[in-house]
Design an enzyme around this catalytic site. Sequence first.
Site, PDB file in Angstrom:
ATOM      1  N   SER A 165       0.862  -1.175   0.000  1.00  0.00           N
ATOM      2  CA  SER A 165       0.000   0.000   0.000  1.00  0.00           C
ATOM      3  C   SER A 165       0.897   1.223   0.000  1.00  0.00           C
ATOM      4  CB  SER A 165      -0.860  -0.024   1.270  1.00  0.00           C
ATOM      5  OG  SER A 165      -1.450   1.216   1.534  1.00  0.00           O
ATOM      6  N   TYR A 169      -1.429  -0.903  10.527  1.00  0.00           N
ATOM      7  CA  TYR A 169      -1.505  -1.150   9.094  1.00  0.00           C
ATOM      8  C   TYR A 169      -0.238  -0.642   8.400  1.00  0.00           C
ATOM      9  CZ  TYR A 169      -3.356  -1.062   4.316  1.00  0.00           C
ATOM     10  OH  TYR A 169      -3.552  -1.260   2.970  1.00  0.00           O
TER      11      TYR A 169
END
Length: 169
Positions: A142, A155
Amino acid sequence: MSRFKDNIAIITGAGSGIGAALARALGQAGACVICTDRDPATATRTAQDIRVAGGRASAQALDVTDAAQVEALVENVATDHGRLDLMFNNAGISVAGEARDLEMTHWRSVLDVNLMGVVHGVHAAYRQMVRQGHGHIINVASLAGLIPFPTNVPYATSKHAVVGLSLSL
């Protein structure tokens, strides 16, 4: 002719989001797609969409936090299809909030899926691909793996680790 035609591909987290879109695109390109997700109903739906569109796909329940399940899946796919061409380690979860408010269970669940799930996939697929002499492992990270993400620290931590793992390979 598509460069993915007749490739055998496993996609983790194929029940929704990026994984489902990737599975559909590979199916359309002629790959045989094994759609996995911890929710078997969503994996089945993605595989059915691919088949309805004329592609080849199957669904498999998979908990990427269980190394033995991932290993068994890779071995079964290689046995059933004679090889594994593409391993997409895509499964991921997120727990957002202020770091001070997060519990250790939040950290553990995110790191177990987003990092250890990728490690399990790499470990199983890399060995298979070395044995067969070819293959590609794709680890989905990401933008959070490249820049800070203050309201989603677990995350971002997991995705930074996935980037480091991928670059190191």
